[in-house]
Motif scaffolding. Structure first.
Motif, short mmCIF file in Angstrom:
data_model
loop_
_atom_site.label_atom_id
_atom_site.label_comp_id
_atom_site.label_asym_id
_atom_site.label_seq_id
_atom_site.Cartn_x
_atom_site.Cartn_y
_atom_site.Cartn_z
N LEU A 7 0.83 -1.21 0.00
CA LEU A 7 0.00 0.00 0.00
C LEU A 7 0.86 1.26 0.00
O LEU A 7 0.59 2.21 -0.74
N SER A 8 1.89 1.29 0.81
CA SER A 8 2.79 2.46 0.86
C SER A 8 3.53 2.63 -0.46
O SER A 8 3.71 3.75 -0.94
N THR A 9 3.96 1.53 -1.06
CA THR A 9 4.67 1.60 -2.34
C THR A 9 3.74 2.11 -3.43
O THR A 9 4.13 2.95 -4.25
N LEU A 10 2.50 1.64 -3.46
CA LEU A 10 1.53 2.12 -4.45
C LEU A 10 1.24 3.60 -4.26
O LEU A 10 1.15 4.36 -5.24
N PHE A 11 1.09 4.03 -3.00
CA PHE A 11 0.84 5.44 -2.73
C PHE A 11 2.01 6.30 -3.22
O PHE A 11 1.81 7.34 -3.86
N ALA A 12 3.23 5.86 -2.94
CA ALA A 12 4.42 6.60 -3.38
C ALA A 12 4.50 6.63 -4.90
O ALA A 12 4.84 7.65 -5.50
N ALA A 13 4.15 5.51 -5.56
CA ALA A 13 4.19 5.44 -7.02
C ALA A 13 3.19 6.41 -7.64
O ALA A 13 3.52 7.16 -8.57
N VAL A 14 1.97 6.42 -7.11
CA VAL A 14 0.95 7.33 -7.64
C VAL A 14 1.36 8.78 -7.41
O VAL A 14 1.19 9.64 -8.28
N PHE A 15 1.94 9.08 -6.24
CA PHE A 15 2.38 10.44 -5.93
C PHE A 15 3.48 10.89 -6.89
O PHE A 15 3.42 11.98 -7.46
N ILE A 16 4.47 10.04 -7.12
CA ILE A 16 5.59 10.38 -8.00
C ILE A 16 5.11 10.55 -9.44
O ILE A 16 5.45 11.53 -10.12
N LEU A 17 4.29 9.61 -9.91
CA LEU A 17 3.77 9.72 -11.28
C LEU A 17 2.88 10.96 -11.44
O LEU A 17 2.90 11.62 -12.48
N GLY A 18 2.10 11.29 -10.41
CA GLY A 18 1.26 12.49 -10.46
C GLY A 18 2.09 13.77 -10.54
O GLY A 18 1.77 14.68 -11.32
#
Length: 201
Positions: A110-121
């Motif tokens: 969950l934390s990795t997905l959140f970080a991925a979405v944040f970086i891509l955004g």
């Protein structure tokens, strides 16, 4: 029926010209060649590039601009290209982000997905700005295209007096268009663009 095309200000018809003719008289195109230089990238490194290009230029007088039947279309091609180029960092970030998601780690999925979405955004913000500008320009171009026929009917029935510098309509071509009244070109253009419903576009 004889239409009186004499100027409402000076009363003469000498020097009076239809607005489409006065506009066309102020627009010209020139062709030529230009010498260009640049830098190319090859496997051997940077290489200077020299050559000639054919150039087409359109010259417009101030009178022709002020008597324009519609605002110029706003180009979108470069903005689309810029938006696509600005998506490259997002695409480059996908590989390491995918590898991080597929790895078994103690941080948690969950934390990795959140970080991925944040970086891509964050990386997608510049291209989102470019694409929002493209959408705005397309809306403007569509509005001008929809109103062009109504505006052209008003514009093409106008006349311009070169002696007085005023434009007028001998007969009213549409409701709320005053006949036999002289307007400076900018006010004439306002009536035309208002008829096309893109005066405030």
């Amino acid at each position: 029926m004889q239409i009186d095309i004499s100027c409402p200000r000076c009363g003469h018809d000498r020097g009076v010209q239809s607005v489409p003719a006065a506009h066309a008289e102020g627009v010209s195109t020139s062709y030529g060649t230009e010498f260009t230089t640049g830098v190319g990238i090859t496997p051997a490194g940077l290489v200077p590039i020299m050559g000639t290009t054919t150039v087409d230029r359109t010259h417009t007088t101030a009178l022709a601009r002020s008597l324009a039947p519609a605002p110029p279309r706003r180009p979108v091609g470069r903005l689309v290209a810029i938006g696509l180029v600005l998506l490259i960092p997002d695409l480059l970030a996908l590989a390491p982000i995918t590898a991080a998601i597929l790895q078994d780690d103690q941080v948690g999925l969950l934390s990795t997905l959140f970080a991925a979405v944040f970086i891509l955004g964050i990386l997608a913000i510049p291209s989102a700005v470019a694409f929002s500008l493209v959408i705005g320009r397309n809306r403007f171009n569509d509005r001008v295209s929809r109103g062009r026929r109504a505006a052209y009917a008003v514009w093409s029935s106008g006349f311009y007096c070169h002696r007085c510098g005023v434009a007028f309509w001998p007969l009213s071509p549409a409701p709320n268009i005053p006949a036999r009244q002289g307007f400076i070109p900018e006010h004439f253009r306002w009536f035309v663009w208002n008829a096309g419903d893109y005066v405030n576009a």
